[in-house]
Scaffold this active site. Structure first.
Site, PDB file in Angstrom:
ATOM      1  N   GLU A 147       0.870  -1.179   0.000  1.00  0.00           N
ATOM      2  CA  GLU A 147       0.000   0.000   0.000  1.00  0.00           C
ATOM      3  C   GLU A 147       0.909   1.232   0.000  1.00  0.00           C
ATOM      4  OE1 GLU A 147      -4.037  -1.323   2.384  1.00  0.00           O
ATOM      5  OE2 GLU A 147      -2.292  -0.831   3.593  1.00  0.00           O
ATOM      6  N   ASN A 185      -5.896  -3.092   6.578  1.00  0.00           N
ATOM      7  CA  ASN A 185      -6.042  -3.272   8.024  1.00  0.00           C
ATOM      8  C   ASN A 185      -7.381  -2.787   8.567  1.00  0.00           C
ATOM      9  OD1 ASN A 185      -3.720  -4.644   8.412  1.00  0.00           O
ATOM     10  ND2 ASN A 185      -2.486  -2.864   8.959  1.00  0.00           N
TER      11      ASN A 185
END
Ligand SMILES: NC(=O)c1ccc[n+]([C@@H]2O[C@H](COP(=O)([O-])OP(=O)(O)OC[C@H]3O[C@@H](n4cnc5c(N)ncnc54)[C@H](O)[C@@H]3O)[C@@H](O)[C@H]2O)c1
Length: 278
Positions: A147, A185
């Site tokens: 990411e 997450n």
């Protein structure tokens, strides 16, 4: 390209291996001191030795990776084009380190953070070098995703440069605007937290909760085993950031997760979490 990695723990040593394996990258691995950096390097190389023993890696390849993964001090990273920090997940540790790196690295060098949850905007505030999130997943040599997180002051040029580097080392990057937990997450860690809640409620055993998610949701690993792999302290830290940043009660860390962290049962790295590891 010279890449500095700071923090030779689980992630830092793994990220160092990723770059050391790729063509055209030279790696310097630093930690609090060279003793800790050497420990991290040795641990990573021991993993490569196991791969050689299993016939999954050539000895010559292993030696080339090892030769390319050199221990250094933070002060020696002046010539680095990119520094990726993977130190403890607190602003109080990361900010002073980035301030220090800002004074060490050459003009134009990019400072990247492997943070799982902290604000890139805050990490980079007032620094003269571009700061960006470069979030690898555990284990870094295996997991394909990176990411790439833009903070308020991160330019498109820096984002593109880091996406290109991620591709060059064999990863698939996605661009993410700054937000608590980023893409993965924010979904993954609340799911692990929910599994902890199921365990606490006594509705099924840890083994059965994990088996259920493998067989019923096609996950390759159950949520509790995954929490142990990530580190329960890391999971707790992510839940706390999600809760603090959004104020949304759905992100409350489960008290049992907190209890395990207080007990030092942090998962694989501690030998005990929801499972025990020899
Ligand atoms: N564990 C995971 O699954 C995972 C996945 C993605 C991202 N992350 C992130 O990666 C970072 C590191 O996590 P980890 O699991 O590798 O932690 P870890 O505890 O295994 O390693 C942290 C390392 O940082 C070193 N360190 C601490 N303070 C330092 C300083 N001031 N200067 C230099 N080195 C210092 C420690 O000595 C240690 O070797 C965190 O930001 C974490 O959120 C972790």
């Amino acid at each position: 390209m010279l890449v500095g990695i700071v923090g030779a723990g689980t992630m830092g040593a793994g990220i160092a291996e990723v770059f050391a394996r790729a063509e055209g990258y030279t790696v310097r691995l630093a930690d609090v001191d060279t003793v800790l950096a050497t420990k991290g390097r040795d641990r990573q190389l021991a993993g490569l030795d196991r791969q050689v023993a299993k016939g999954k890696l050539d000895q010559t390849e292993r030696d080339a990776i090892a030769a390319n993964l050199v221990v250094a001090d933070v002060a020696d990273l002046g010539e680095a084009d990119l520094v990726v920090e993977a130190v403890l997940e607190t602003m109080a540790v990361k900010r002073p380190l980035l301030e220090r790196l800002d004074g060490v690295v050459k003009p134009g060098a990019i400072l990247a953070s492997n943070t799982s949850s902290l604000s890139i905007t805050e990490l980079g505030r007032g620094l003269t070098h571009p700061v960006i999130g470069m979030h690898f997943f555990n284990p870094a040599p295996v997991m394909k995703l990176v990411e790439v997180i833009a903070g308020a002051a991160t330019t498109d040029e820096t984002v593109e440069a880091v996406m290109a580097i991620a591709r060059a080392v064999g990863k698939t990057p996605i661009r993410v605007e700054e937000s608590a937990g980023f893409v993965v997450n924010r979904i993954l860690v609340p799911m692990i937290n929910e599994a902890v809640g199921e365990l606490a409620d006594g509705i099924a055993s840890a083994v059965d909760i994990d088996e259920a998610m493998k067989l019923g949701a096609n996950h390759p690993i159950g949520p509790l085993a995954l929490g142990d792999l990530i580190g329960l302290d890391v999971c707790l830290a992510v839940m706390e950031v999600l809760q603090a940043e959004t104020g949304d009660p759905k992100y409350r860390p489960h008290p049992l997760l907190r209890k395990y962290v207080r007990a030092g049962w942090l998962g694989r790295k501690a030998g005990r979490g929801f499972y025990t590891y020899l």
